[in-house]
Every structure is written in structure tokens, then in C-alpha cells.
Design a protein around this motif. Structure first.
Motif, PDB file in Angstrom:
ATOM      1  N   LEU A  15       0.833  -1.276  -0.044  1.00 17.14           N
ATOM      2  CA  LEU A  15      -0.054   0.142  -0.006  1.00 17.14           C
ATOM      3  C   LEU A  15       0.908   1.069   0.084  1.00 17.14           C
ATOM      4  O   LEU A  15       2.035   1.158   0.109  1.00 17.14           O
ATOM      5  CB  LEU A  15      -0.993   0.154   1.222  1.00 17.14           C
ATOM      6  CG  LEU A  15      -0.454  -0.176   2.613  1.00 17.14           C
ATOM      7  CD1 LEU A  15       0.346   1.159   3.071  1.00 17.14           C
ATOM      8  CD2 LEU A  15      -1.498  -0.365   3.550  1.00 17.14           C
ATOM      9  N   GLU A  55      -3.772   3.954   0.722  1.00 14.90           N
ATOM     10  CA  GLU A  55      -4.249   3.550  -0.722  1.00 14.90           C
ATOM     11  C   GLU A  55      -3.733   2.113  -1.120  1.00 14.90           C
ATOM     12  O   GLU A  55      -2.421   1.818  -1.109  1.00 14.90           O
ATOM     13  CB  GLU A  55      -3.692   4.441  -1.753  1.00 14.90           C
ATOM     14  CG  GLU A  55      -4.478   4.199  -3.174  1.00 14.90           C
ATOM     15  CD  GLU A  55      -4.130   5.266  -4.104  1.00 14.90           C
ATOM     16  OE1 GLU A  55      -4.859   6.167  -4.491  1.00 14.90           O
ATOM     17  OE2 GLU A  55      -2.995   5.191  -4.425  1.00 14.90           O
ATOM     18  N   PHE A  56      -4.322   1.303  -1.730  1.00 18.28           N
ATOM     19  CA  PHE A  56      -4.144  -0.261  -2.189  1.00 18.28           C
ATOM     20  C   PHE A  56      -4.934  -0.604  -3.319  1.00 18.28           C
ATOM     21  O   PHE A  56      -6.087  -0.048  -3.418  1.00 18.28           O
ATOM     22  CB  PHE A  56      -4.312  -1.270  -0.920  1.00 18.28           C
ATOM     23  CG  PHE A  56      -5.618  -1.233  -0.320  1.00 18.28           C
ATOM     24  CD1 PHE A  56      -6.248  -2.425  -0.657  1.00 18.28           C
ATOM     25  CD2 PHE A  56      -5.984  -0.464   0.918  1.00 18.28           C
ATOM     26  CE1 PHE A  56      -7.713  -2.350  -0.383  1.00 18.28           C
ATOM     27  CE2 PHE A  56      -7.169  -0.285   1.370  1.00 18.28           C
ATOM     28  CZ  PHE A  56      -7.944  -1.474   0.868  1.00 18.28           C
ATOM     29  N   ARG A  68      -9.076   3.359  -0.936  1.00 22.21           N
ATOM     30  CA  ARG A  68      -8.491   4.120   0.020  1.00 22.21           C
ATOM     31  C   ARG A  68      -9.351   4.006   1.374  1.00 22.21           C
ATOM     32  O   ARG A  68     -10.632   4.158   1.473  1.00 22.21           O
ATOM     33  CB  ARG A  68      -8.626   5.722  -0.274  1.00 22.21           C
ATOM     34  CG  ARG A  68      -7.450   6.084  -1.226  1.00 22.21           C
ATOM     35  CD  ARG A  68      -7.056   7.566  -1.115  1.00 22.21           C
ATOM     36  NE  ARG A  68      -5.924   8.046  -2.005  1.00 22.21           N
ATOM     37  CZ  ARG A  68      -5.653   9.070  -2.271  1.00 22.21           C
ATOM     38  NH1 ARG A  68      -5.876  10.053  -1.337  1.00 22.21           N
ATOM     39  NH2 ARG A  68      -4.569   9.212  -3.002  1.00 22.21           N
TER      40      ARG A  68
END
Length: 120
Positions: A15, A55-56, A68
Motif C-alpha cells: 500500500l 491506498e491499495f 482508500r
């Protein structure tokens, strides 16, 4: 002994960590629950109770969009950050999707190997 309010799921997922809308670090989710995450990172320029965004995306799905989540930093160590979702507005579906993905991609690890007893 630690007291957890919800069960942790171990896993690995990369992430980005955002602070004030700007990406400031990379990390890897190591365990997660409905209430928070532990992120392995060497990033230390963050304060306890500070809000960060994470975020990923799920790498093995057809969906290429990034997700997110907002979280408060509740723990810092030389191995990473503990963050909590309590008190920030998040999409419950995103947290559930993350938990489901980690559960289905979990690689079992033997964290507490059985010690062989010596014969006396």
C-alpha cells in the motif's frame, strides 16, 4: 497479554501511505481487522493520533481501481505502524473486501513453533 476487540487476519498486501493528501511512504499490510491494521514500513515521520490515508488495490482481480481508507495512527514501532479505523469515515464495504481478500490469500506461517523438550 494483548486485548483485541476483533479478530486479526494475517496477510500481505502492499500500500501507499498518504499524509495531508500527499503520498509519503510505502508499506505492507501484515495483519488486519475490522477495526484497524498493522503496516510494516520504515516510515516514522508521523505522530500518534494523526490521520493518514492508505491506498491499495487487489493485485489478482480484474478490477484495477485503487481503494482508500482513512485511519488514525495508534502505535509506532521500529517495524511499522498500527492504525485504527475508529472515528474516521470509511466505506465499510472496502474494509470487508480487504478482510476477505487477506483471508483468501493468507499463507500460513508458524509463528510459535513447538519447542522440542529435552530428555533429562
Amino acid at each position: 497479554m494483548e486485548h483485541r476487540l476483533s479478530k486479526r487476519v494475517q496477510g500481505k498486501l502492499g500500500l501507499l501511505v498518504y499524509k495531508r493528501g500527499m503520498p509519503v511512504a510505502t508499506g505492507q499490510i501484515r495483519d488486519a481487522s475490522k477495526r484497524g491494521l498493522f503496516i510494516a514500513t520504515d516510515y516514522t515521520d508521523v505522530q500518534l493520533n494523526q490521520t493518514v490515508e492508505l491506498e491499495f488495490r487487489f493485485p489478482d482481480t480484474q478490477e484495477k481501481r485503487f481503494r482508500r481508507l482513512k485511519a488514525h495512527v495508534v502505535r509506532k514501532s521500529d517495524k511499522g505502524l498500527g492504525v485504527d479505523f475508529e472515528g474516521v469515515e470509511n466505506d465499510g464495504f472496502t474494509i470487508s473486501s480487504l478482510m476477505h481478500w487477506l483471508k483468501s490469500h493468507h499463507i500460513p506461517a508458524n509463528y510459535f513453533p513447538v519447542r522440542r523438550q529435552q530428555a533429562y
